[in-house]
Design an enzyme around this catalytic site. Structure first.
Site, PDB file in Angstrom:
ATOM      1  N   LYS A   4      65.654 -67.849  -8.825  1.00 17.34           N
ATOM      2  CA  LYS A   4      65.986 -66.720  -8.229  1.00 17.34           C
ATOM      3  C   LYS A   4      65.248 -65.486  -8.752  1.00 17.34           C
ATOM      4  O   LYS A   4      64.735 -64.879  -8.015  1.00 17.34           O
ATOM      5  CB  LYS A   4      67.723 -66.481  -8.191  1.00 17.34           C
ATOM      6  N   HIS A  56      74.502 -83.801 -12.219  1.00 17.98           N
ATOM      7  CA  HIS A  56      74.111 -82.717 -12.701  1.00 17.98           C
ATOM      8  C   HIS A  56      74.053 -82.188 -14.059  1.00 17.98           C
ATOM      9  O   HIS A  56      73.889 -80.913 -14.346  1.00 17.98           O
ATOM     10  CB  HIS A  56      75.131 -81.479 -11.815  1.00 17.98           C
ATOM     11  N   THR A  64      69.385 -72.843 -11.552  1.00 13.17           N
ATOM     12  CA  THR A  64      68.961 -72.442 -10.373  1.00 13.17           C
ATOM     13  C   THR A  64      68.436 -70.816 -10.394  1.00 13.17           C
ATOM     14  O   THR A  64      68.022 -70.134  -9.537  1.00 13.17           O
ATOM     15  CB  THR A  64      69.947 -72.603  -9.300  1.00 13.17           C
ATOM     16  N   LYS A  69      74.309 -65.879 -16.918  1.00 12.69           N
ATOM     17  CA  LYS A  69      74.592 -67.105 -16.725  1.00 12.69           C
ATOM     18  C   LYS A  69      76.105 -67.399 -17.457  1.00 12.69           C
ATOM     19  O   LYS A  69      76.262 -66.569 -18.323  1.00 12.69           O
ATOM     20  CB  LYS A  69      73.577 -68.152 -16.937  1.00 12.69           C
ATOM     21  N   ARG A  70      76.536 -68.478 -17.406  1.00 17.51           N
ATOM     22  CA  ARG A  70      77.799 -68.964 -18.071  1.00 17.51           C
ATOM     23  C   ARG A  70      77.440 -68.859 -19.560  1.00 17.51           C
ATOM     24  O   ARG A  70      76.480 -69.367 -20.029  1.00 17.51           O
ATOM     25  CB  ARG A  70      78.386 -70.212 -17.747  1.00 17.51           C
TER      26      ARG A  70
HETATM   27  O1  CBF Z   1      72.476 -78.516 -10.463  1.00 17.17           O
HETATM   28  C1  CBF Z   1      73.237 -77.260 -10.350  1.00 17.17           C
HETATM   29  C2  CBF Z   1      73.459 -76.839 -11.425  1.00 17.17           C
HETATM   30  O2  CBF Z   1      74.673 -77.662 -12.087  1.00 17.17           O
HETATM   31  C3  CBF Z   1      75.007 -77.074 -13.364  1.00 17.17           C
HETATM   32  O3  CBF Z   1      75.332 -75.847 -13.370  1.00 17.17           O
HETATM   33  C4  CBF Z   1      76.422 -78.046 -13.652  1.00 17.17           C
HETATM   34  O4  CBF Z   1      77.390 -77.451 -13.789  1.00 17.17           O
HETATM   35  N1  CBF Z   1      76.158 -79.303 -14.024  1.00 17.17           N
HETATM   36  C5  CBF Z   1      73.830 -77.363 -14.460  1.00 17.17           C
HETATM   37  O5  CBF Z   1      74.217 -76.888 -15.622  1.00 17.17           O
HETATM   38  C6  CBF Z   1      72.493 -76.683 -13.892  1.00 17.17           C
HETATM   39  O6  CBF Z   1      71.431 -76.962 -14.889  1.00 17.17           O
HETATM   40  C7  CBF Z   1      72.153 -76.962 -12.393  1.00 17.17           C
HETATM   41  O7  CBF Z   1      71.317 -76.244 -12.013  1.00 17.17           O
END
Ligand code: CBF
Length: 737
Positions: A578, A270, A574, A463-464
Site C-alpha cells: 500500500k 498465512h 500487505t 502495523k500490529r
Molecule cells: O496474508 C495476509 C497477512 O496475514 C498475516 O497478517 C497473518 O495474520 N498471518 C501475516 O502476518 C501477514 O504477513 C500477511 O500479509
C-alpha cells in the site's frame, strides 16, 4: 442516515457524516483486510465468489493511550446501526455443539449410521454486505453470521419457572458472535474461540449446500460447482464438517465423501510463527464436537495408513505428518488437518511459500510431492488503496495517462516510468505528497497537539505491535539518532535532515512486552518532542487507535515506511504494498513480499538491510550459545533507557531483558548497525528532491504485480478452476442467493 454530533445538531456536510462512520473492525490485521481486498477483486473481475465471516457485536477494541500505556475500550460499532448490511431474515441455520453420539439402524436399508444429537443448538442469522464490483454490474457479497438462540427457544421455560436457565441459554447463544478475539498471529486456546470457528463453518457449509441443492446435481458434481478456500487454519473444521454431512446426513460411503471433500477445499497458510499455529487439545474438541473428533481420528488414521504404505517403517515421518500431536495434552494440529483435507496449499509470498515447503510442511512434501504446494503472492485493491485513499494522486495519474483504466489494470501505471525524470511531473507528484503530509500533520496536531513540519522526512511504521515486527528496534534506533543529534555541533545540526518518526498499531491486550514497546515509544516521544536543543530535527509520534480509516490518511503521506521483521517471520505483509503504491519508499528487511516488491520496482528504489532468512537459525544458535556480544551502538542506547532517560529506571527492564538476559530471538543486535546505516543513507538521499521524486514515481509505476486482481485471478485459474461470468446485480439475483 443523520447522526447528531451534539444533541440537537445535525451533521452539516458529507465529510462529517463520513467521519462519524465506524469501521467494521471485524479482523485483527493483514489477514482480514486481505480478504476484504479479495472480495473487491472478485466482484471487479466478474468472478463468482463470496466471503464469509462472523458479525461480531464488538470488533477490534479501540486503543487509548493513557500515561503512555495502551488501554482498551470496547468497540460497540453497531451503536448507530450499520447502513451497509442487509439483515437476511430468510437465511438462518441451526448449529449444534456438545451433545452425544449413538448408532441408529436405517429400517429400510439396514445400514447403521452415526447420530449426533442433544447438546446446545443455536441459530446463525445471515447479514449480507453487498460489494459492488468496479465498473461492472457484478455484485459480490460478504455474508456475516450472527448467533442467537434457536427458534425452538421460547417462553415455555420461563413459564415453567426455569427463568434463570432460559436467560443463561440465551446469553450463551448470543455470546458466540459477541466479541472478536484481539490476537494477531497468536493463538488462544479458549473454548469460545473454537465455538466461533465451528459456528462459522457449520453455517457457511449449510448455506453453500442449500445453493448447490437448488441445482439438483448429484453429489459427485459438488467439487465442480463449489470451491472453498480456507483463509488460514481458523475455518479448518469445515473439512470434518463436510465429511460428516456427506456420510451421516447424505449417507454417502466414506471414500466417496472424502474424495468430494478433498477436491473441494484448498488452504492458504498465512504464517510460520509457532505461536500462531493452531493446536487444540483433543479433549476440548471431543467435548464440543464429539462426532467431528471421531471423524478427524478416522481421517488421520486412513491418511497415516497410506503414508505407512509408501514409507514402511518410517515412524518419524508418521509422527511429523499426523494431525494429532501425541503429548500431554494430546493436540489437534489444524494446519496438518488442513493440508490433509485440501487439494492445494499455498503461501502468500515467494519466500514464505518456499519456507513452508522447506520447514513447516517439509514432511508432507515427501508424501505428496511438490505439486500440491504453491505460491500466490498477496495483493491489494487499487480501488481502495490508491483511488479512494489518495484521490489527488489518482487524479494526477489519470490526467497523465489519459484515463482511469489503470484502476482495473495496474500494468497501465508502467507508463509513469517515462515521466519519472520529468521535472514538471515530479513537482506535481511531490505537491500531492506534500498535500497528503499536511493532512496527516493536521491530524497529528488536532489529535495529539504535536506540531510536525510537512517538509520533514515522514518515516512511518504502522502495523500490529509484535516482537517479530520489531517496532522495538525502530524506537531504539530513534534513541540512537536522538543521541547523535544532541552530540552535533550547531553547524552539523543545521544540515541534518529533519525527520518525523510515526508509529501506530495495537498490541494484544495480554501481550505485556508489546505494551511496553508502546510505553517506550510514548516516553521517547515526550522527551524528544520537548527538547528544543535538537531544533525540531526529530519528532516522534504514536498515533493511537490505528485502523483502516486512519491507514487511509497515513499511507498516502509517507516518504519512507518501515517493514523490518526478522527475516523469515513476516509471511508477506500487505501494508508494504500500500505504501509503495502511493509513492512511498520502503526501508525493509529481506522478508515476505518486500523481496518481490524490490524485484518489481528495482533494487535502487528500495532500502534493504539485515540478515537473510537462511542465516537466522544459525545466528539464533550462536546467541543461545552465548557466542555473540551486543553491538556497542545498541549497548549505549540500552544503557540510557536502563538508567532512566525515559522514565523510572526499571519500567522497561522486561523489554530490555529480551535483548540481554533473553537470547535476542528477533536478532535486533545482529541487524542494528546495518539498520542505522540505511537510515543515514535515506536521510542523505532525501536532500536530493528530484532524485527522491523519481524513485517515488517509479515505485507507483511498477506495482502491477501487487494488485489483488492479479492475486484473485491466480486463485481462480490455478486453484478454483473458475472463469469470469458477469452477473446482473438485480435485487432478485442477490436475494435469491
Ligand atoms: O496474508 C495476509 C497477512 O496475514 C498475516 O497478517 C497473518 O495474520 N498471518 C501475516 O502476518 C501477514 O504477513 C500477511 O500479509
Amino acid at each position: 442516515m443523520f447522526i447528531p454530533k451534539e444533541p440537537g445538531t445535525l451533521v452539516s456536510a458529507m465529510e462529517d457524516l463520513i467521519d462519524e462512520e465506524r469501521d467494521a473492525a471485524l479482523g485483527n490485521g493483514g489477514l482480514g483486510r486481505l480478504a476484504a481486498c479479495y472480495v473487491d477483486s472478485l466482484a471487479s473481475c466478474d468472478l463468482p465468489g463470496w466471503g464469509y465471516g462472523l458479525r461480531y457485536n464488538y470488533g477490534m477494541f479501540q486503543q487509548r493511550i493513557v500515561d503512555g500505556y495502551q488501554t482498551e475500550v470496547p468497540d460497540y460499532w453497531l451503536n448507530s446501526g450499520n447502513p451497509w448490511e442487509l439483515p437476511r431474515v430468510d437465511k438462518t441455520y441451526n448449529v449444534r455443539f456438545f451433545g452425544g453420539l449413538h448408532d441408529e439402524k436405517d429400517p429400510e436399508t439396514g445400514k447403521v449410521k452415526r447420530v449426533w444429537d442433544g447438546g446446545q443448538v443455536v441459530q446463525a442469522a445471515a447479514y449480507d454486505v453487498p460489494i459492488p464490483g468496479y465498473d461492472t454490474t457484478t455484485m459480490g457479497n460478504i455474508r456475516l453470521w450472527s448467533s442467537r438462540p434457536n427458534s425452538s427457544f421460547d417462553l415455555s421455560s420461563f413459564n415453567e419457572g426455569n427463568y434463570n436457565q432460559a436467560v443463561e441459554e440465551k446469553k450463551s447463544a448470543e455470546n458466540i458472535t459477541s466479541i472478536l478475539y484481539p490476537n494477531d498471529n497468536h493463538m488462544v486456546g479458549k473454548e469460545l474461540r473454537l465455538k466461533q470457528e465451528y459456528f462459522l463453518v457449520a453455517a457457511t457449509l449449510q448455506d453453500i449446500i442449500y445453493r448447490f441443492k437448488k441445482g439438483k446435481k448429484p453429489w459427485c458434481e459438488f467439487p465442480n460447482q463449489v470451491a472453498i478456500q480456507l483463509n488460514d487454519t481458523h475455518p479448518t473444521l469445515a473439512i470434518p464438517e463436510l465429511q460428516r454431512i456427506l456420510v451421516d446426513e447424505e449417507c454417502l460411503e466414506w471414500d466417496e465423501a472424502w474424495d468430494i471433500v478433498t477436491r473441494t477445499f484448498a488452504f492458504t497458510n498465512h504464517t510460520v510463527l509457532p505461536e500462531a499455529l493452531e493446536r487444540w487439545p483433543v479433549d476440548l474438541v471431543k467435548h464440543l464436537l464429539p462426532r467431528h473428533m471421531e471423524i478427524i481420528y478416522a481421517i488421520n488414521l486412513f491418511f497415516l495408513q497410506k503414508v505407512e504404505k509408501q514409507f514402511p517403517g518410517d515412524r518419524d515421518l508418521l509422527v511429523q505428518v499426523s494431525a494429532i500431536e501425541e503429548g500431554s495434552p494430546q493436540c489437534l494440529r489444524m494446519a496438518s488437518l488442513a493440508v490433509i483435507g485440501s487439494h492445494t496449499v499455498n503461501g502468500v509470498a515467494a519466500l514464505h511459500s518456499h519456507l513452508i515447503r522447506t520447514t513447516l510442511f517439509q514432511h508432507f512434501i515427501r508424501y505428496y510431492g511438490e505439486e500440491k504446494f504453491t505460491n500466490v503472492t498477496n495483493g491489494i485493491s487499487p480501488r481502495r488503496w490508491l483511488h479512494q485513499a489518495n484521490p489527488n494522486l489518482s487524479q494526477l495519474i489519470s490526467s497523465k495517462l489519459g484515463g482511469i483504466e489503470w484502476i482495473k489494470d495496474m500494468e497501465k501505471l508502467r507508463a509513469l516510468n517515462d515521466l519519472a525524470t520529468d521535472k514538471e511531473f515530479q513537482e506535481a507528484w511531490m505537491d500531492v505528497k506534500l498535500h497528503n503530509k499536511m493532512r496527516l500533520a493536521g491530524y497529528i496536531k488536532n489529535n495529539l497537539g504535536i506540531e510536525v513540519s510537512p517538509d520533514a522526512l515522514f518515516d512511518i511504521q504502522v502495523k500490529r505491535i509484535h516482537e517479530y515486527k520489531r517496532q522495538f528496534m525502530n524506537i531504539l534506533s530513534v534513541i540512537h539518532r536522538y543521541h547523535e543529534l544532541k552530540a552535533m555541533e550547531p553547524s552539523e545540526l543545521d544540515e541534518a535532515t529533519p525527520r518525523v518518526v510515526i508509529f501506530g498499531g495495537k498490541a494484544a491486550p495480554g501481550y505485556y512486552i508489546a505494551k511496553l514497546v508502546i510505553k517506550l515509544i510514548s516516553s521517547v516521544s515526550a522527551k524528544v518532542n520537548s527538547d528544543c536543543s535538537i531544533k525540531n530535527k526529530l519528532k516522534v509520534v504514536f498515533l493511537p487507535d490505528y485502523n483502516v480509516s486512519l491507514a487511509e490518511v497515513i499511507i498516502p503521506a509517507s516518504d519512507i515506511s518501515q517493514h523490518i521483521s526478522t527475516a523469515g517471520t513476516e509471511a508477506s505483509g500487505t501494508s508494504n504494498m500500500k505504501f509503495v503504491l502511493n509513492g512511498g519508499l520502503i526501508l525493509g528487511t529481506v522478508d515476505g513480499a518486500n523481496i518481490e516488491i524490490g524485484e518489481e520496482i528495482g533494487k535502487d528504489n528500495i532500502f534493504f538491510f539485515g540478515v537473510l532468512a537462511q542465516d537466522v537459525e544459525d545466528l539464533r544458535h550462536h546467541n543461545r550459545m552465548g557466542k555473540s556480544a551486543m553491538v556497542s551502538s545498541l549497548c549505549a542506547v540500552v544503557q540510557s533507557v536502563r538508567e532512566g532517560e525515559y522514565g523510572t529506571p526499571g519500567v522497561f527492564a522486561p523489554l530490555l531483558d529480551t535483548l540481554t538476559i533473553g537470547t535476542d530471538y528477533y536478532l535486533v543486535s545482529v541487524d542494528f548497525d546495518a539498520y542505522i546505516e540505511k537510515q543515514r543513507e535515506i536521510e542523505e538521499l532525501y536532500k536530493d528532491k528530484s532524485c527522491w521524486a523519481a524513485k517515488s514515481i517509479r515505485c507507483t509505476a511498477n506495482m502491477a504485480k501487487f494488485s489483488s486482481d492479479r492475486s484473485i485471478r491466480e486463485y481462480a485459474e490455478r486453484i478454483w478452476n473458475i472463469e469470469p461470468c458477469p452477473l446482473a446485480a438485480t435485487p432478485e439475483a442477490i436475494l435469491n442467493d
